[in-house]
Design a protein around this motif. Structure first.
Motif, PDB file in Angstrom:
ATOM      1  N   GLY A  83       0.730  -1.302  -0.054  1.00  0.00           N
ATOM      2  CA  GLY A  83      -0.133   0.011   0.084  1.00  0.00           C
ATOM      3  C   GLY A  83       0.823   1.192   0.101  1.00  0.00           C
ATOM      4  O   GLY A  83       0.117   2.392  -0.191  1.00  0.00           O
ATOM      5  N   ARG A  84       2.098   1.283   0.197  1.00  0.00           N
ATOM      6  CA  ARG A  84       2.833   2.345  -0.054  1.00  0.00           C
ATOM      7  C   ARG A  84       4.377   2.039  -0.079  1.00  0.00           C
ATOM      8  O   ARG A  84       4.608   0.710  -0.046  1.00  0.00           O
ATOM      9  N   LEU A  85       5.157   3.000  -0.142  1.00  0.00           N
ATOM     10  CA  LEU A  85       6.646   2.811  -0.441  1.00  0.00           C
ATOM     11  C   LEU A  85       7.272   4.016   0.242  1.00  0.00           C
ATOM     12  O   LEU A  85       7.145   5.318  -0.255  1.00  0.00           O
ATOM     13  N   ASP A  86       8.239   3.641   1.211  1.00  0.00           N
ATOM     14  CA  ASP A  86       8.932   4.639   2.020  1.00  0.00           C
ATOM     15  C   ASP A  86      10.438   4.816   1.754  1.00  0.00           C
ATOM     16  O   ASP A  86      11.007   5.736   1.948  1.00  0.00           O
ATOM     17  N   LEU A 130       7.088   7.520  -3.409  1.00  0.00           N
ATOM     18  CA  LEU A 130       7.788   8.118  -2.413  1.00  0.00           C
ATOM     19  C   LEU A 130       7.342   9.423  -2.037  1.00  0.00           C
ATOM     20  O   LEU A 130       7.173   9.710  -1.002  1.00  0.00           O
ATOM     21  N   VAL A 131       6.868  10.153  -3.293  1.00  0.00           N
ATOM     22  CA  VAL A 131       6.363  11.652  -2.925  1.00  0.00           C
ATOM     23  C   VAL A 131       5.192  11.618  -2.286  1.00  0.00           C
ATOM     24  O   VAL A 131       4.664  11.974  -1.105  1.00  0.00           O
ATOM     25  N   ARG A 132       4.191  10.563  -2.873  1.00  0.00           N
ATOM     26  CA  ARG A 132       2.897  10.249  -2.087  1.00  0.00           C
ATOM     27  C   ARG A 132       2.997   9.783  -0.784  1.00  0.00           C
ATOM     28  O   ARG A 132       2.479  10.401   0.346  1.00  0.00           O
ATOM     29  N   SER A 133       4.012   8.812  -0.503  1.00  0.00           N
ATOM     30  CA  SER A 133       4.237   8.311   0.758  1.00  0.00           C
ATOM     31  C   SER A 133       4.874   9.357   1.924  1.00  0.00           C
ATOM     32  O   SER A 133       4.194   9.221   3.028  1.00  0.00           O
ATOM     33  N   ALA A 134       5.480  10.393   1.488  1.00  0.00           N
ATOM     34  CA  ALA A 134       6.044  11.352   2.266  1.00  0.00           C
ATOM     35  C   ALA A 134       5.073  12.156   2.656  1.00  0.00           C
ATOM     36  O   ALA A 134       4.883  12.652   3.882  1.00  0.00           O
ATOM     37  N   ILE A 136       1.929  11.480   3.255  1.00  0.00           N
ATOM     38  CA  ILE A 136       0.725  10.732   4.231  1.00  0.00           C
ATOM     39  C   ILE A 136       1.256  10.083   5.379  1.00  0.00           C
ATOM     40  O   ILE A 136       0.901   9.681   6.259  1.00  0.00           O
ATOM     41  N   SER A 137       2.836   9.955   5.264  1.00  0.00           N
ATOM     42  CA  SER A 137       3.391   9.147   6.486  1.00  0.00           C
ATOM     43  C   SER A 137       3.486   9.901   7.848  1.00  0.00           C
ATOM     44  O   SER A 137       3.718  11.210   7.723  1.00  0.00           O
ATOM     45  N   GLU A 138       3.401   9.150   8.936  1.00  0.00           N
ATOM     46  CA  GLU A 138       3.630   9.828  10.385  1.00  0.00           C
ATOM     47  C   GLU A 138       5.113  10.475  10.178  1.00  0.00           C
ATOM     48  O   GLU A 138       5.172  11.391  10.980  1.00  0.00           O
ATOM     49  N   ARG A 139       6.273   9.669   9.440  1.00  0.00           N
ATOM     50  CA  ARG A 139       7.558  10.319   9.552  1.00  0.00           C
ATOM     51  C   ARG A 139       7.398  11.543   8.591  1.00  0.00           C
ATOM     52  O   ARG A 139       8.767  12.204   8.866  1.00  0.00           O
ATOM     53  N   LYS A 140       6.816  11.671   7.810  1.00  0.00           N
ATOM     54  CA  LYS A 140       6.621  12.611   6.927  1.00  0.00           C
ATOM     55  C   LYS A 140       7.933  13.029   6.121  1.00  0.00           C
ATOM     56  O   LYS A 140       8.260  14.078   5.531  1.00  0.00           O
ATOM     57  N   VAL A 141       8.435  11.915   5.750  1.00  0.00           N
ATOM     58  CA  VAL A 141       9.463  11.930   4.859  1.00  0.00           C
ATOM     59  C   VAL A 141       9.912  10.400   4.266  1.00  0.00           C
ATOM     60  O   VAL A 141       9.372   9.499   4.886  1.00  0.00           O
ATOM     61  N   THR A 142      10.399  10.282   2.961  1.00  0.00           N
ATOM     62  CA  THR A 142      10.739   8.917   2.400  1.00  0.00           C
ATOM     63  C   THR A 142      12.344   9.109   1.909  1.00  0.00           C
ATOM     64  O   THR A 142      12.691  10.308   1.948  1.00  0.00           O
TER      65      THR A 142
END
Ligand code: NDP
Length: 253
Positions: A83-86, A130-134, A136-142
């Motif tokens: 579902g994502r890529l970090d 990577l842009v999309r996951s950044a 939505i991610s709690e870490r706010k970065v990929t």
């Protein structure tokens, strides 16, 4: 210890041996679900079993990343599954050294197609994720990490085309870093010195002895040493971007 990458997803190319294998283990131990990519499926399955037995998650993807479609599908399958890529670690590579004047052209083509084209195909497919996951991610970065080499900083006789590919990886990494930093994607280069892996096993017999002579008396790095540098990069908080890491064995000058 808290697993710093819990809930994240990492794709590692060249995970069937050496640095890629060690990196997959270390990121999985930090809680990342790992997509492990290479051509030798049996080796990947063995690694996936090991990761699963330690409580991690692993997806085996048999792919030759010199084929653009297979590289793209490796990324797509990862995102479909998790579902994502970090994190992407562009690690797959070959080092075919030897005097340029006697080199089989096929070796040059192999180095360019794996070290450069394969890395580009994976990066191209991965960047939108990577842009999309950044965002939505709690870490706010990929993170996109490219494995270059000391050979990406310093040329050597017998390494002209390997140098070409690794200098190219370094240039691509730093230009891309500037482009996507604003979208919270960090792009880093890791530049190992001599590491004890299967890399030199692909050298022609007549060049292996000559090329490896300067390393015969030194204590080489372990794949784990490089994996730990990668772990360090991806576990930094959002405001810390480790742009470049050069790691040599202490005795390598
Ligand atoms: P290994 O030979 O152990 O690993 C190379 C990995 O690349 C293998 O998993 C191999 O898997 C994979 N690979 C090769 N071709 C392809 C392909 N077409 N498609 C998918 N995967 C492929 O060597 P290392 O771990 O040492 O190398 C990893 C990286 O580190 C390379 O980029 C290398 O240039 C770099 N490096 C290594 C140094 C060293 O001293 N060892 C020093 C500096 C940099 P499979 O064959 O199963 O496809």
């Amino acid at each position: 210890m808290t697993a710093k990458l819990h809930g994240t997803v990492a794709l590692i190319t060249g995970a069937s041996s050496g640095i890629g294998e060690a990196t997959a283990k270390i990121l999985a131990a930090q809680g990342a679900a790992v997509a492990i990519v290479a051509r030798r499926k049996d080796r990947l399955e063995q690694l996936a079993e090991e990761i699963t037995a330690s409580g991690g998650k692993a997806l085996v993807i048999e792919a030759d990343i010199t084929d653009q479609k297979q590289a793209e599908q490796a990324v797509t399958r990862t995102v479909e599954q998790y579902g994502r890529l970090d994190t992407v670690v562009n690690n797959a590579g070959v080092m075919l050294l030897g005097p340029a004047s006697e080199a089989p052209l096929e070796e040059w083509e192999r180095m360019v197609s794996i070290n450069v084209n394969g890395l580009l195909y994976v990066s191209h497919a991965a960047l939108p994720h990577l842009v999309r996951s950044a965002s939505i991610s709690e870490r706010k970065v990929t993170d996109l990490i490219n494995i270059s080499s000391v050979a990406g900083r310093k040329t050597m006789a017998g390494g002209a085309v390997y140098n070409l590919t690794k200098f190219g990886v370094a240039a691509f990494t730093d230009a891309l870093r500037q482009e996507v930093a604003g979208q919270s994607v960090r792009v880093s280069a890791v530049e190992p010195g001599a590491v004890k892996t299967e890399l030199s096993s692909h050298l022609r017999d007549e060049v292996r002895e000559q090329s490896m002579k300067s390393f015969s008396d030194i204590e080489l790095l372990e794949a784990q040493d490089i994996a730990e540098a990668i772990e360090y990069i991806v576990t930094r908080p959002r405001h810390v971007a480790v742009n470049e890491v050069l790691i040599r064995p202490t005795d390598q000058v």
